[in-house]
Design a protein around this motif. Structure first.
Motif, mmCIF file in Angstrom:
data_model
loop_
_atom_site.group_PDB
_atom_site.id
_atom_site.type_symbol
_atom_site.label_atom_id
_atom_site.label_comp_id
_atom_site.label_asym_id
_atom_site.label_seq_id
_atom_site.Cartn_x
_atom_site.Cartn_y
_atom_site.Cartn_z
ATOM 1 N N PRO A 184 9.560 -2.912 8.672
ATOM 2 C CA PRO A 184 8.649 -2.842 7.529
ATOM 3 C C PRO A 184 8.740 -4.041 6.595
ATOM 4 O O PRO A 184 7.934 -4.161 5.670
ATOM 5 N N PHE A 185 9.696 -4.930 6.844
ATOM 6 C CA PHE A 185 9.853 -6.121 6.022
ATOM 7 C C PHE A 185 9.285 -7.369 6.708
ATOM 8 O O PHE A 185 9.489 -8.488 6.232
ATOM 9 N N ASP A 186 8.581 -7.185 7.806
ATOM 10 C CA ASP A 186 7.997 -8.280 8.574
ATOM 11 C C ASP A 186 6.662 -8.660 7.949
ATOM 12 O O ASP A 186 5.707 -7.878 7.957
ATOM 13 N N LEU A 187 6.558 -9.874 7.423
ATOM 14 C CA LEU A 187 5.360 -10.324 6.719
ATOM 15 C C LEU A 187 4.161 -10.509 7.645
ATOM 16 O O LEU A 187 3.029 -10.647 7.169
ATOM 17 N N THR A 188 4.348 -10.505 8.936
ATOM 18 C CA THR A 188 3.227 -10.661 9.863
ATOM 19 C C THR A 188 2.593 -9.320 10.218
ATOM 20 O O THR A 188 1.682 -9.279 11.050
ATOM 21 N N LYS A 189 3.045 -8.238 9.589
ATOM 22 C CA LYS A 189 2.530 -6.901 9.911
ATOM 23 C C LYS A 189 2.106 -6.146 8.653
ATOM 24 O O LYS A 189 2.655 -6.363 7.567
ATOM 25 N N VAL A 190 1.128 -5.243 8.827
ATOM 26 C CA VAL A 190 0.714 -4.334 7.773
ATOM 27 C C VAL A 190 1.302 -2.959 8.037
ATOM 28 O O VAL A 190 1.655 -2.623 9.165
ATOM 29 N N TRP A 191 1.400 -2.150 6.985
ATOM 30 C CA TRP A 191 1.751 -0.741 7.147
ATOM 31 C C TRP A 191 0.453 0.038 7.345
ATOM 32 O O TRP A 191 -0.410 0.030 6.451
ATOM 33 N N PRO A 192 0.259 0.707 8.455
ATOM 34 C CA PRO A 192 -0.970 1.498 8.634
ATOM 35 C C PRO A 192 -1.136 2.516 7.514
ATOM 36 O O PRO A 192 -0.185 3.189 7.108
ATOM 37 N N HIS A 193 -2.378 2.632 7.029
ATOM 38 C CA HIS A 193 -2.641 3.559 5.934
ATOM 39 C C HIS A 193 -2.446 5.011 6.357
ATOM 40 O O HIS A 193 -2.197 5.876 5.504
ATOM 41 N N ALA A 194 -2.553 5.275 7.645
ATOM 42 C CA ALA A 194 -2.300 6.636 8.124
ATOM 43 C C ALA A 194 -0.848 7.033 7.901
ATOM 44 O O ALA A 194 -0.536 8.216 7.713
ATOM 45 N N ASP A 195 0.058 6.049 7.943
ATOM 46 C CA ASP A 195 1.481 6.323 7.714
ATOM 47 C C ASP A 195 1.807 6.357 6.228
ATOM 48 O O ASP A 195 2.547 7.240 5.760
ATOM 49 N N TYR A 196 1.265 5.385 5.481
ATOM 50 C CA TYR A 196 1.550 5.277 4.053
ATOM 51 C C TYR A 196 0.230 4.992 3.326
ATOM 52 O O TYR A 196 -0.177 3.836 3.180
ATOM 53 N N PRO A 197 -0.452 6.061 2.894
ATOM 54 C CA PRO A 197 -1.764 5.892 2.256
ATOM 55 C C PRO A 197 -1.662 5.083 0.965
ATOM 56 O O PRO A 197 -0.636 5.093 0.276
ATOM 57 N N ARG A 198 -2.739 4.405 0.636
ATOM 58 C CA ARG A 198 -2.792 3.689 -0.636
ATOM 59 C C ARG A 198 -2.879 4.679 -1.792
ATOM 60 O O ARG A 198 -3.594 5.674 -1.727
ATOM 61 N N ILE A 199 -2.154 4.366 -2.866
ATOM 62 C CA ILE A 199 -2.157 5.181 -4.078
ATOM 63 C C ILE A 199 -2.654 4.307 -5.226
ATOM 64 O O ILE A 199 -2.079 3.255 -5.509
ATOM 65 N N GLU A 200 -3.720 4.714 -5.891
ATOM 66 C CA GLU A 200 -4.229 3.936 -7.018
ATOM 67 C C GLU A 200 -3.260 4.000 -8.188
ATOM 68 O O GLU A 200 -2.780 5.077 -8.561
ATOM 69 N N ILE A 201 -2.993 2.836 -8.801
ATOM 70 C CA ILE A 201 -2.080 2.805 -9.950
ATOM 71 C C ILE A 201 -2.656 2.091 -11.162
ATOM 72 O O ILE A 201 -2.128 2.225 -12.265
ATOM 73 N N GLY A 202 -3.749 1.295 -10.986
ATOM 74 C CA GLY A 202 -4.214 0.555 -12.149
ATOM 75 C C GLY A 202 -5.508 -0.193 -11.928
ATOM 76 O O GLY A 202 -6.101 -0.163 -10.839
ATOM 77 N N LYS A 203 -5.919 -0.867 -12.996
ATOM 78 C CA LYS A 203 -7.123 -1.695 -12.985
ATOM 79 C C LYS A 203 -6.778 -3.054 -13.578
ATOM 80 O O LYS A 203 -6.129 -3.157 -14.626
ATOM 81 N N PHE A 204 -7.220 -4.096 -12.881
ATOM 82 C CA PHE A 204 -6.944 -5.474 -13.278
ATOM 83 C C PHE A 204 -8.282 -6.147 -13.591
ATOM 84 O O PHE A 204 -9.212 -6.082 -12.796
ATOM 85 N N GLU A 205 -8.371 -6.751 -14.778
ATOM 86 C CA GLU A 205 -9.614 -7.387 -15.225
ATOM 87 C C GLU A 205 -9.333 -8.795 -15.726
ATOM 88 O O GLU A 205 -8.322 -9.044 -16.396
ATOM 89 N N LEU A 206 -10.236 -9.722 -15.431
ATOM 90 C CA LEU A 206 -10.171 -11.072 -15.986
ATOM 91 C C LEU A 206 -11.280 -11.222 -17.008
ATOM 92 O O LEU A 206 -12.456 -10.976 -16.697
ATOM 93 N N ASN A 207 -10.936 -11.642 -18.231
ATOM 94 C CA ASN A 207 -11.927 -11.652 -19.305
ATOM 95 C C ASN A 207 -11.822 -12.841 -20.253
ATOM 96 O O ASN A 207 -12.531 -12.887 -21.270
ATOM 97 N N ARG A 208 -10.975 -13.807 -19.958
ATOM 98 C CA ARG A 208 -10.867 -14.975 -20.849
ATOM 99 C C ARG A 208 -10.537 -16.218 -20.044
ATOM 100 O O ARG A 208 -9.565 -16.223 -19.272
#
Length: 489
Positions: free
Chosen positions: A281-305
């Motif tokens: 899981p620490f291999d930068l050439t691979k993704v974690w499948p979302h079926a194994d570890y779903p994405r969890i929303e944590i925030g909103k990022f905005e650029l305004n200046r």
């Protein structure tokens, strides 16, 4: 054989002439452990690489930046004690810099190249830098190969141009690059603008909560503007007509009040699942499948200046993956471990030892209290205060509270490859990505790859490059081979 070739033969050595035992794997503390500072070859390679050019960045030289905010939208205190993530609705000032990787400061924006996605969170516990890309993976998995990789993307020392031979020779000899190359030459390889691309922390990081529990996380920034990309023909035209296209688009959108936003997600893996996960899981050439570890929303990022001065705020901005805050830390990812040293060292060389105290880089929500003194551009901010610790004159003192939890290591030091997991393979995820594409997407991917590979002068380099894609998917390799042969006549 020429005199130059004769001189180049023999074993690879360090700058001091000592033979190099392993140029593929950095030295770690036991199988799967963190990288060791005693790896003189790694440190020498990274330090020398950082000093090859001046004054622009060696990589990510061409970029644009803006200020904004990060707002927490979900309770994540069960996973991390980071204060800027401590409650729903909390806002933190952010500075972002987007960039291409290989091009020089004067290059065009609309090119096929990964995009840097670097964020500086000005938190009350110090600055937290998240330095990723617009792709979830990368070409290599060990920082000891990073200088070699970038050399293939830059100008050849003899011709002064980027050479297809160098690029495909390295990629063909580095099967781990197949996944990222498939990303790069697919439809998302040339974003239409910085606003219309996703961002990723790419690496795996540690989160730790108030009870000392450890979790491994990956960051995802999903553009709320929607994904928009350029075809190769569109990019070729735009790069010639408006080399500043992406920088202009970002600046003008903010000037119009059309503030770009991204929804922020994390994938979370309990620490005890890492050792038995089906691939590293620490291999930068691979993704974690979302079926194994779903994405969890944590925030909103905005650029305004927008920044007021590009040089002062964009060119002199610095980002380092080593800039953590309590509750967040590194993982044994060998690319990340190398970047912890490499990025900060590059900035100390390029901008100067006091770069962290420039307005764009210094903490905005707290104060830096250090015993560092003097050096280029030092402003005397410490006055008469003592420059050593411990002292009995009321100077700042250590807290005794680590930012992240310790990781257990076992075994002998040495130049170990990463520990093997049942499904560790350089080709599986590249093949999966190819099979997810529509027929039209596959066709464009093949055309983009074939057009570049066809420029290679040696047949053995061509064959080796194509074979990597063939191992990812038989049809992928067959179609690519046919397209390259047609172009080469």
């Amino acid at each position: 054989m020429t005199v130059q070739q004769e001189k180049a033969s023999g074993p690879l050595t360090t700058e001091s002439g000592a033979p190099v035992a392993d140029n593929q794997n950095s030295e770690v503390a036991g199988l799967g452990g963190p990288v060791l500072l005693q790896d003189q070859h790694l440190i020498e390679k990274l330090a020398r690489f950082n000093r090859e050019q001046i004054p622009e960045r060696i990589v990510h030289a061409r970029g644009a930046g803006a200020y904004g905010t990060f707002t927490v939208t979900a309770d994540v205190t069960r996973y991390t004690r980071a204060k800027f993530l401590s409650e729903v609705g909390k806002q933190t000032e952010v500075f972002a810099r987007f960039s291409t990787v290989a091009g020089s400061l004067g290059a065009a924006d609309a090119v096929r190249d990964p995009r840097g996605f670097a964020l500086k969170f000005y938190t009350e516990e110090g600055n937290y830098d998240l330095v990723g890309n617009n792709t979830p993976v990368f070409f290599i998995k060990d920082a000891i190969k990073f200088p070699d990789f970038i050399h293939t993307q830059k100008r050849d020392p003899y011709t002064g141009s980027q050479e297809a031979d160098n690029v495909w020779d390295f990629w063909g000899l580095s099967p781990e690059s197949t996944h990222q190359v498939t990303w790069l030459f697919g439809d998302r390889g040339i974003p239409a603008s910085y606003r219309h691309m996703d961002g990723f922390g790419s690496h795996t990081f540690q989160w730790n909560n108030a009870d000392g529990e450890v979790f491994w996380v990956k960051y995802h920034f999903k553009t709320d503007q929607g994904i928009k990309c350029l075809t190769q023909a569109e990019a070729n035209r735009l790069a010639g007509e408006d080399p500043d296209s992406h920088q202009r688009d970002l600046r003008e959108s903010i000037e119009r009040g059309e503030f770009p936003t991204w929804t922020v997600y994390v994938q979370i893996m309990p620490a005890d699942e890492a050792a038995t996960y089906r691939f590293n899981p620490f291999d930068l050439t691979k993704v974690w499948p979302h079926a194994d570890y779903p994405r969890i929303e944590i925030g909103k990022f905005e650029l305004n200046r927008n920044p007021d001065n590009i040089f002062a705020e964009v060119e002199q901005s610095i980002f380092s993956p080593a800039h953590f805050v309590p509750g967040i830390g590194p993982s044994p990812d060998k690319m990340l471990q190398g970047r912890l040293f490499g990025y900060a060292d590059a900035h100390r060389y390029r901008v100067g030892i006091n770069a962290d105290q420039l307005p764009v880089n210094r903490p905005h929500a707290t104060e830096a209290r250090t015993y560092g003194r003097d050096g280029h551009m030092y402003d005397g901010r410490h006055g008469r205060a003592k420059n050593y610790e411990p002292n009995s004159f009321g100077g700042p003192a250590e807290t005794g509270a680590p930012l992240w939890q310790p990781a257990a290591v076992t075994g002998y030091t040495g130049n170990h490859a990463a520990p093997s997991h049942p499904e560790d393979n350089d080709f599986v995820q590249a093949g999966n990505l190819y099979r997810l594409m529509s027929e039209e997407e596959k066709g464009r991917l093949i055309d983009n790859l074939a057009g570049f590979i066809a420029k290679v002068s040696r047949e053995d380099i061509v064959d080796r490059a194509i074979n990597n894609f063939r191992q990812a998917d038989a049809e992928y390799g067959k179609r690519l081979e046919e397209a390259v042969r047609a172009l080469r006549g």
